[in-house]
Design a protein around this motif. Structure first.
Motif, mmCIF file in Angstrom:
data_model
loop_
_atom_site.group_PDB
_atom_site.id
_atom_site.type_symbol
_atom_site.label_atom_id
_atom_site.label_comp_id
_atom_site.label_asym_id
_atom_site.label_seq_id
_atom_site.Cartn_x
_atom_site.Cartn_y
_atom_site.Cartn_z
ATOM 1 N N ALA A 109 0.826 -1.204 0.000
ATOM 2 C CA ALA A 109 0.000 0.000 0.000
ATOM 3 C C ALA A 109 0.862 1.256 0.000
ATOM 4 O O ALA A 109 0.600 2.218 -0.735
ATOM 5 N N LYS A 113 1.221 3.868 -3.214
ATOM 6 C CA LYS A 113 0.925 5.287 -3.005
ATOM 7 C C LYS A 113 2.104 6.161 -3.415
ATOM 8 O O LYS A 113 1.924 7.216 -4.040
ATOM 9 N N ASP A 114 3.314 5.728 -3.071
ATOM 10 C CA ASP A 114 4.506 6.489 -3.445
ATOM 11 C C ASP A 114 4.643 6.541 -4.967
ATOM 12 O O ASP A 114 4.980 7.589 -5.534
ATOM 13 N N ASP A 117 2.063 9.008 -6.229
ATOM 14 C CA ASP A 117 2.428 10.391 -5.908
ATOM 15 C C ASP A 117 3.516 10.919 -6.840
ATOM 16 O O ASP A 117 3.436 12.046 -7.341
ATOM 17 N N ARG A 166 -7.423 14.113 -6.875
ATOM 18 C CA ARG A 166 -7.959 12.764 -6.752
ATOM 19 C C ARG A 166 -8.397 12.127 -8.073
ATOM 20 O O ARG A 166 -8.163 10.923 -8.273
ATOM 21 N N ASN A 169 -5.137 10.955 -9.573
ATOM 22 C CA ASN A 169 -4.470 9.960 -8.733
ATOM 23 C C ASN A 169 -5.217 8.632 -8.711
ATOM 24 O O ASN A 169 -4.600 7.562 -8.627
ATOM 25 N N GLN A 170 -6.538 8.686 -8.782
ATOM 26 C CA GLN A 170 -7.310 7.445 -8.824
ATOM 27 C C GLN A 170 -7.028 6.675 -10.113
ATOM 28 O O GLN A 170 -6.901 5.442 -10.103
ATOM 29 N N ARG A 173 -3.639 5.180 -9.735
ATOM 30 C CA ARG A 173 -3.640 4.039 -8.810
ATOM 31 C C ARG A 173 -4.159 2.781 -9.501
ATOM 32 O O ARG A 173 -3.605 1.689 -9.330
#
Length: 240
Positions: A109, A113-114, A117, A166, A169-170, A173
């Motif tokens: 996780a 995330k890194d 980002d 978001r 980023n979503q 991801r």
């Protein structure tokens, strides 16, 4: 997404050239956290970001000093100090010996995330750097010094912080979570890391190119978001 109503509207399949240019660098930036060696990952990220800046400027036949490239690339894209980054990465590896299953979930996780980002920062900054050039905020004269590039970078930074990232980023991801390359590298790092720099996998370039292509397509669905980003950049640049 609605169908175009006139010939002047962009077709759904047409991807913004600005996004296409930076998608590959965004993916490359997003993969740098997979280097399981503290500080070496930071060095790789800096090289990717500076390479992106040079590539964008080279398309307009600009060859600024190295220091200007460094300013536009950003000196500290990661949050937290280098000591904190080192401590967190080292602590995760030590936890592996105690809580293997829980550690795997936690480390995966954190790493994903890194990756998201770092990819997001490069995508946003690369896109807005191109926008600044299109607006004429940077030219051969202003690129020869650091003053205007610092204003541009500060405005880019402020715009990115103001807009909720978001939606982008979503999408990132989902992209990284389904990447065979990322999952394979995470598995290696979690199960058999020995402190050595990672070795590129066979077919890695093709996988990165595929990720970049999918990223560019996904980002084009968010073109309203990027228009808002451009407006915020313009406002911040004018006030600096």
């Amino acid at each position: 997404m609605s169908s175009p109503t006139s010939g002047s509207e962009p077709q759904p399949s047409a991807v913004s050239p600005q996004v296409q240019r930076v998608a590959l660098y965004a993916v490359a930036s997003g993969l740098t956290p997979l280097i399981p060696v503290p500080f070496l990952d930071e060095y790789a990220l800096r090289r990717v970001r500076e390479g992106m800046v040079r590539s964008i400027l080279r398309e307009r036949s600009f060859s600024p000093p190295d220091r200007t490239v460094t300013v536009l690339a950003g000196l500290h894209p990661r949050e937290g100090s280098r000591l904190q980054q080192f401590a967190s990465k080292t602590a995760l590896f030590s936890l592996r010996l105690t809580w293997r299953k829980a550690y795997r979930r936690l480390a995966t996780a954190i790493w994903v995330k890194d990756c998201v980002d770092m990819a997001s920062v490069s995508l946003h900054h690369g896109y807005l750097l191109q926008h600044a050039l299109e607006r004429g905020d940077l030219d051969a004269t202003t690129l020869a010094t650091e003053d205007v590039p610092r204003r541009v970078h500060a405005a880019i930074d402020a715009a990115c912080k103001e807009l909720d990232a978001r939606p982008v980023n979503q999408a990132l991801r989902r992209l990284f979570a389904g990447s065979r390359l990322l999952l394979s590298e995470l598995t290696k790092a979690l199960e058999s890391w020995n402190g050595a720099p990672r070795t590129p996998l066979e077919g890695e370039e093709q996988e990165v190119a595929s990720l970049a292509e999918r990223l560019a397509t996904a980002m084009w669905e968010e073109r309203g978001y990027f228009q808002s980003l451009e407006s915020l950049y313009a406002r911040h640049f004018q006030t600096r």
